[in-house]
Scaffold this motif. Structure first.
Motif, short mmCIF file in Angstrom:
data_model
loop_
_atom_site.label_atom_id
_atom_site.label_comp_id
_atom_site.label_asym_id
_atom_site.label_seq_id
_atom_site.Cartn_x
_atom_site.Cartn_y
_atom_site.Cartn_z
N ARG A 42 -8.91 -0.31 4.37
CA ARG A 42 -9.78 -1.42 4.01
C ARG A 42 -8.98 -2.52 3.31
NH1 ARG A 42 -13.34 -0.83 -0.73
NH2 ARG A 42 -13.48 1.37 -0.14
N ILE A 43 -8.16 -2.10 2.36
CA ILE A 43 -7.35 -3.07 1.61
C ILE A 43 -6.34 -3.74 2.54
CG2 ILE A 43 -5.74 -3.41 -0.29
CD1 ILE A 43 -7.03 -1.06 -1.73
N ARG A 44 -5.70 -2.94 3.37
CA ARG A 44 -4.72 -3.50 4.32
C ARG A 44 -5.35 -4.59 5.16
NH1 ARG A 44 -2.64 1.74 5.93
NH2 ARG A 44 -0.82 2.02 4.59
N VAL B 249 -9.74 3.78 2.06
CA VAL B 249 -9.63 2.66 1.12
C VAL B 249 -8.35 1.87 1.41
CG1 VAL B 249 -9.47 2.04 -1.32
CG2 VAL B 249 -10.89 3.96 -0.61
N ARG B 250 -7.28 2.60 1.67
CA ARG B 250 -6.02 1.95 2.03
C ARG B 250 -6.19 1.00 3.21
NH1 ARG B 250 -0.94 4.34 0.44
NH2 ARG B 250 -1.49 6.25 -0.62
N GLU C 206 0.05 9.09 -15.49
CA GLU C 206 -0.04 9.04 -14.02
C GLU C 206 0.37 10.36 -13.38
OE1 GLU C 206 1.56 5.09 -14.79
OE2 GLU C 206 -0.13 5.96 -15.89
N VAL D 160 -6.24 6.94 -14.86
CA VAL D 160 -5.99 7.38 -16.24
C VAL D 160 -6.89 6.60 -17.20
CG1 VAL D 160 -4.31 7.36 -18.13
CG2 VAL D 160 -3.64 8.19 -15.89
N ARG E 283 -8.00 -6.39 4.52
CA ARG E 283 -8.37 -7.55 3.72
C ARG E 283 -7.15 -8.38 3.36
NH1 ARG E 283 -13.01 -7.65 -0.50
NH2 ARG E 283 -12.45 -9.81 -0.13
N LEU F 161 0.84 -1.21 0.00
CA LEU F 161 0.00 0.00 0.00
C LEU F 161 0.86 1.25 0.00
CD1 LEU F 161 -2.98 0.00 -0.27
CD2 LEU F 161 -2.40 -2.02 1.04
N ASP G 21 -0.57 4.54 -4.40
CA ASP G 21 -0.89 5.73 -5.19
C ASP G 21 -0.59 5.53 -6.67
OD1 ASP G 21 0.18 7.99 -2.54
OD2 ASP G 21 -1.80 7.13 -2.98
N ILE H 10 -2.48 12.71 -12.55
CA ILE H 10 -3.46 12.37 -11.52
C ILE H 10 -2.96 12.89 -10.19
CG2 ILE H 10 -4.72 10.50 -10.38
CD1 ILE H 10 -5.38 10.73 -13.33
N ARG H 11 -3.68 13.87 -9.65
CA ARG H 11 -3.22 14.45 -8.40
C ARG H 11 -3.78 13.73 -7.19
NH1 ARG H 11 -5.04 18.22 -12.01
NH2 ARG H 11 -3.31 19.03 -13.21
N GLU H 12 -4.90 13.06 -7.36
CA GLU H 12 -5.52 12.40 -6.20
C GLU H 12 -4.73 11.17 -5.79
OE1 GLU H 12 -8.97 13.47 -9.09
OE2 GLU H 12 -6.86 12.86 -9.21
N LYS H 13 -4.71 10.96 -4.47
CA LYS H 13 -4.05 9.76 -3.96
C LYS H 13 -5.12 8.74 -3.60
CE LYS H 13 -0.04 12.11 -3.30
NZ LYS H 13 0.97 11.92 -4.30
N LEU H 14 -4.69 7.52 -3.43
CA LEU H 14 -5.60 6.49 -2.94
C LEU H 14 -6.09 6.90 -1.54
CD1 LEU H 14 -6.68 3.65 -3.73
CD2 LEU H 14 -4.74 2.69 -2.49
N PRO H 15 -7.41 7.08 -1.38
CA PRO H 15 -7.90 7.59 -0.09
C PRO H 15 -7.52 6.71 1.09
CG PRO H 15 -9.63 7.61 -1.74
CD PRO H 15 -8.48 6.85 -2.33
N TYR I 79 -3.25 3.40 -8.20
CA TYR I 79 -4.49 4.17 -8.27
C TYR I 79 -4.45 5.15 -9.45
CZ TYR I 79 -8.29 7.27 -6.78
OH TYR I 79 -9.43 8.03 -6.73
N ALA I 80 -3.31 5.82 -9.62
CA ALA I 80 -3.16 6.76 -10.74
C ALA I 80 -3.27 6.03 -12.07
CB ALA I 80 -1.82 7.49 -10.64
#
Lengths: 199, 81
Positions: B74-76, B71-72, B60, A29, B78, A16, A21, B63-68, A24-25
């Motif tokens: 939640r994935i961790r 959500v991180r 890539e 895209v 799982r 993670l 990130d 894309i300015r947004e990061k993985l929220p 996700y990017a």
């Protein structure tokens, strides 16, 4: 250190932080939808967890995870294509009326766009415009276009994923390209257009 | 003699697969004579190059947004199961 006995290892605990990130990017895209991108990234990590024994170490962890993510993106496209819009030659003729006169000539002369922006500030803005224009496409057109132009898949493969015929695909790609071209013409290039002079 | 409309269709098709020889020749002749269509081909080429460069290769970065964070988490969780 005897490297022959060492099998390549993956570090799920760090996934993670190291790759979250970036993956996700990558998904954003191609999907342009945060909720879907999140789901697809989650599925990729879960699949990678199940497959971690198979990591051969030939590529980096990032490359390997990205490969898994690509599959999950394709799976998503496959599933979301259940709602199909059939395109055929009648559809082309309808939308060609926008660009061409009955005798087959251009209504408005295509202009010379020159080279695409190279200065970094312009490039960012251009990228944003491009993303916006892509977002304006009909969902099925966007999917086909993404698979062809961003993922570089061949026609037969795309047809299999989206469950359409090659002639459907060709019409969809033609429309998508025309729409993008029109969108960029209006929103970016804004070069003066003139009525095509009859020849 | 191929019309501009037919040329435009051929150009799009040629981006996805090889055209039959006769159509390639007709297109080539038309382009030699038609500046508007030459501009159109230039536009299509730029479109493809731009998509490849800006989205496939550099996408890539835009894309300015990061993985929220939620959500991180939640994935961790799982992944731990």
């Amino acid at each position: 250190m005897n490297t022959r006995d060492e099998s390549p290892t993956v570090n799920p605990e760090r996934w993670l932080d190291d790759h979250g990130d970036a993956l996700y990017a990558f998904a954003m895209v191609r999907l342009r939808n945060p909720a879907v991108a999140e789901d697809v990234v989650q599925e990729a990590f879960l699949a990678a967890m199940k497959a971690k024994e198979r990591f051969s170490g030939k590529s980096s962890e990032r490359t390997w995870l990205t490969g898994i993510l690509k599959h999950k993106i394709v799976d998503y496209f496959r599933k979301s294509s259940r709602e199909k819009v059939y395109e055929d030659t009648e559809a082309i003729e309808a939308f060609e009326k926008d660009n061409f006169l009955p005798n087959g000539h251009w209504k408005i002369a295509p202009t010379n766009w020159g080279a695409h922006p190279s200065k970094s500030v312009e490039r960012k803005e251009f990228m944003d415009t491009l993303q916006q224009c892509l977002g304006n496409l009909k969902p099925q057109h966007e999917r086909a276009f993404t698979l062809r132009e961003i993922e570089g898949l061949e026609g037969a493969e795309i047809c299999d994923i989206l469950d359409i015929t090659e002639s459907n695909l060709w019409v969809i790609l033609y429309r998508a390209r025309q729409r993008l071209r029109d969108c960029l013409q209006i929103n970016w290039f804004k070069t003066p257009t003139e009525e095509a002079k009859p020849s | 003699m191929m019309s501009c409309k037919e040329l435009a269709r051929s150009v799009s098709e040629s981006l996805d697969h090889k055209l039959p020889v006769s159509r390639r020749i007709s297109s080539w002749v038309h382009l030699a004579l038609c500046g508007m269509c030459r501009n159109y081909v230039g536009q299509m080429k730029l479109l493809r190059r731009a998509i490849k460069l800006h989205l496939r290769d550099e996408g890539e970065q835009s894309i300015r947004e990061k993985l929220p964070e939620d959500v991180r988490e939640r994935i961790r969780n799982r992944l731990k199961d």
